[in-house]
Every structure is written in C-alpha cells, then in structure tokens.
Design a protein around this motif. Sequence first.
Motif, PDB file in Angstrom:
ATOM      1  N   ASP A 123       0.826  -1.202   0.000  1.00 30.86           N
ATOM      2  CA  ASP A 123       0.000   0.000   0.000  1.00 30.86           C
ATOM      3  C   ASP A 123       0.866   1.260   0.000  1.00 30.86           C
ATOM      4  O   ASP A 123       1.775   1.410   0.815  1.00 30.86           O
ATOM      5  CB  ASP A 123      -0.876  -0.021   1.257  1.00 30.86           C
ATOM      6  CG  ASP A 123      -1.883   1.114   1.281  1.00 30.86           C
ATOM      7  OD1 ASP A 123      -2.114   1.735   0.225  1.00 30.86           O
ATOM      8  OD2 ASP A 123      -2.447   1.372   2.353  1.00 30.86           O
ATOM      9  N   GLY A 124       0.616   2.157  -0.951  1.00 33.55           N
ATOM     10  CA  GLY A 124       1.304   3.439  -0.991  1.00 33.55           C
ATOM     11  C   GLY A 124       2.687   3.419  -1.593  1.00 33.55           C
ATOM     12  O   GLY A 124       3.410   4.423  -1.530  1.00 33.55           O
ATOM     13  N   PHE A 125       3.089   2.295  -2.225  1.00 37.05           N
ATOM     14  CA  PHE A 125       4.436   2.173  -2.781  1.00 37.05           C
ATOM     15  C   PHE A 125       4.725   3.269  -3.803  1.00 37.05           C
ATOM     16  O   PHE A 125       3.889   3.590  -4.652  1.00 37.05           O
ATOM     17  CB  PHE A 125       4.596   0.804  -3.448  1.00 37.05           C
ATOM     18  CG  PHE A 125       5.897   0.653  -4.199  1.00 37.05           C
ATOM     19  CD1 PHE A 125       7.039   0.252  -3.542  1.00 37.05           C
ATOM     20  CD2 PHE A 125       5.965   0.921  -5.562  1.00 37.05           C
ATOM     21  CE1 PHE A 125       8.244   0.109  -4.227  1.00 37.05           C
ATOM     22  CE2 PHE A 125       7.159   0.780  -6.253  1.00 37.05           C
ATOM     23  CZ  PHE A 125       8.303   0.378  -5.576  1.00 37.05           C
ATOM     24  N   CYS A 126       5.950   3.826  -3.713  1.00 31.44           N
ATOM     25  CA  CYS A 126       6.395   4.815  -4.698  1.00 31.44           C
ATOM     26  C   CYS A 126       7.660   4.379  -5.428  1.00 31.44           C
ATOM     27  O   CYS A 126       7.744   4.494  -6.640  1.00 31.44           O
ATOM     28  CB  CYS A 126       6.650   6.162  -4.019  1.00 31.44           C
ATOM     29  SG  CYS A 126       5.165   6.996  -3.427  1.00 31.44           S
ATOM     30  N   SER A 127       8.662   3.889  -4.703  1.00 35.53           N
ATOM     31  CA  SER A 127       9.916   3.527  -5.345  1.00 35.53           C
ATOM     32  C   SER A 127      10.670   2.534  -4.477  1.00 35.53           C
ATOM     33  O   SER A 127      10.382   2.381  -3.284  1.00 35.53           O
ATOM     34  CB  SER A 127      10.797   4.758  -5.590  1.00 35.53           C
ATOM     35  OG  SER A 127      11.206   5.326  -4.355  1.00 35.53           O
ATOM     36  N   ALA A 128      11.654   1.861  -5.089  1.00 34.44           N
ATOM     37  CA  ALA A 128      12.482   0.908  -4.347  1.00 34.44           C
ATOM     38  C   ALA A 128      13.886   0.921  -4.917  1.00 34.44           C
ATOM     39  O   ALA A 128      14.088   1.181  -6.111  1.00 34.44           O
ATOM     40  CB  ALA A 128      11.901  -0.502  -4.421  1.00 34.44           C
ATOM     41  N   SER A 129      14.859   0.635  -4.051  1.00 33.92           N
ATOM     42  CA  SER A 129      16.248   0.603  -4.487  1.00 33.92           C
ATOM     43  C   SER A 129      16.977  -0.542  -3.795  1.00 33.92           C
ATOM     44  O   SER A 129      16.577  -1.005  -2.714  1.00 33.92           O
ATOM     45  CB  SER A 129      16.952   1.925  -4.172  1.00 33.92           C
ATOM     46  OG  SER A 129      17.048   2.125  -2.773  1.00 33.92           O
ATOM     47  N   LEU A 130      18.060  -0.972  -4.427  1.00 35.06           N
ATOM     48  CA  LEU A 130      18.938  -1.996  -3.878  1.00 35.06           C
ATOM     49  C   LEU A 130      20.370  -1.500  -4.008  1.00 35.06           C
ATOM     50  O   LEU A 130      20.820  -1.151  -5.097  1.00 35.06           O
ATOM     51  CB  LEU A 130      18.775  -3.317  -4.637  1.00 35.06           C
ATOM     52  CG  LEU A 130      19.806  -4.408  -4.352  1.00 35.06           C
ATOM     53  CD1 LEU A 130      19.721  -4.878  -2.913  1.00 35.06           C
ATOM     54  CD2 LEU A 130      19.624  -5.593  -5.321  1.00 35.06           C
ATOM     55  N   MET A 131      21.076  -1.446  -2.865  1.00 35.29           N
ATOM     56  CA  MET A 131      22.484  -1.085  -2.849  1.00 35.29           C
ATOM     57  C   MET A 131      23.255  -2.209  -2.165  1.00 35.29           C
ATOM     58  O   MET A 131      22.727  -2.875  -1.277  1.00 35.29           O
ATOM     59  CB  MET A 131      22.705   0.240  -2.114  1.00 35.29           C
ATOM     60  CG  MET A 131      21.939   1.407  -2.693  1.00 35.29           C
ATOM     61  SD  MET A 131      22.431   3.020  -2.029  1.00 35.29           S
ATOM     62  CE  MET A 131      22.095   2.807  -0.267  1.00 35.29           C
ATOM     63  N   THR A 132      24.506  -2.383  -2.576  1.00 32.32           N
ATOM     64  CA  THR A 132      25.277  -3.487  -2.030  1.00 32.32           C
ATOM     65  C   THR A 132      26.735  -3.100  -1.835  1.00 32.32           C
ATOM     66  O   THR A 132      27.264  -2.218  -2.521  1.00 32.32           O
ATOM     67  CB  THR A 132      25.194  -4.718  -2.956  1.00 32.32           C
ATOM     68  OG1 THR A 132      25.871  -5.814  -2.356  1.00 32.32           O
ATOM     69  CG2 THR A 132      25.826  -4.429  -4.298  1.00 32.32           C
ATOM     70  N   ASP A 133      27.365  -3.786  -0.886  1.00 26.00           N
ATOM     71  CA  ASP A 133      28.802  -3.703  -0.675  1.00 26.00           C
ATOM     72  C   ASP A 133      29.333  -5.129  -0.767  1.00 26.00           C
ATOM     73  O   ASP A 133      29.169  -5.928   0.164  1.00 26.00           O
ATOM     74  CB  ASP A 133      29.117  -3.095   0.691  1.00 26.00           C
ATOM     75  CG  ASP A 133      30.597  -3.146   1.028  1.00 26.00           C
ATOM     76  OD1 ASP A 133      31.406  -3.275   0.088  1.00 26.00           O
ATOM     77  OD2 ASP A 133      30.941  -3.076   2.225  1.00 26.00           O
TER      78      ASP A 133
END
Length: 205
Positions: A136-146
Amino acid sequence: MYARSNTFPTRPDHIDPATAHISRDVLPALKTMPGFVGLSLMVGRQDGRCILTTAWDSGEAMWASADAVRPLRDSTTAAFGGGPVSVDQWQIVALHRDHGAGSWVRSTWLKLPADRFNQALEFCVSSVLPALEDLDGFCSASLMTDADSRRAVISASYADAEALDRNRESARSLRAARLRDLGADQLDVGEFEMAIAGLRVPAMA
C-alpha cells in the motif's frame, strides 16, 4: 552508480537545524564536485537516527571525493550534535520508481550468503523489488550493495506515514518469506521520513 551513506545519531531537536545546514551549505558544495549526482536525507524523529546519502556517477568519483567531503561531514556531524558518524559506501544495483519519490522510507539491511552472493542479488532484483510494488502506498524501491562485506540494503519509499503504518505487517511477512528464499540474515530495519529527496539517480533495472 555509487552511493556513500553517513549515519548520524542525534536528538530530535537537532534534526531541523541540521537539515537546513545540509540544504544551505552542504548541497551547494557537493554540486561543485566531479561526478556528484545528488543527495537524500532520511530522518528518524523517534530514535534520532539520520542517514545522509550522496550519489556518484562512478566508483572513481566517489572515492576521489573522500578528502573533499570530510570537512562537510565534520560540519554536518556538529550540526547533528557531535555524535559518532558511521560511513558506508555502496554500489547502486537497482532503482525502480513507480509513482515518484515517496515521503517515507523503510530500509532493510541484509547480510547475503557468501556462496550465492550474485544469485541473491539477482533474486532481490527479480523477485523482492517487484513484490514491494504491491504494498500500500508504494512509490519507489532501491537496492544497494557492498560486495566486500556481503551487505545489501533494500529501501522502499511510500506516499505518506499512513501508508507506512498500513503496510507494516505486510512488509514484515514479505521480509520473512523472502529472507528464507534468499538465505540471507536480516541485520536491521528502519523507518524514516524523507527530509530531502534529491538523489536524481535514473531508474535502473
């Protein structure tokens, strides 16, 4: 694309003055640096954890900026009250926008399995990020890694605090199911207000 995150512990009464300092003094200085892409600030008004993230168009630009950003980090640390700051450097693996930048963010820090690190990243991109879109209400998503530490952070932004509240249990269930599939360990989960949304990173994956 690469990102450097700076985590500042602070008191709630320091958050608004520090945010103003970042907008007024830090951001203009960063804009003069080669490879700088943008900046975001997530603030936790309840627990005092604030995360300032800068994005860079290459790893070389991020690493080359290390000396130049140190005085800016010092002044920002002072603005937040002088607590110990932790610094992490990430590769931005994926960024998906559905309805623009949300005003509230939930971030999950993970430790990925050593023997299936690349497969786990692929699973995050192909399965975890798309599943977040149904919340509900999703706008954006990201994935960062080391890759060196095998850590990853998945962040999803939502339209408002009410959406974050409504989807909390669904997000918890999703994490539990996907962590089993990933074979990953959950290190931390945090919820934040997006005080400054200006990474300007193009959508990826």
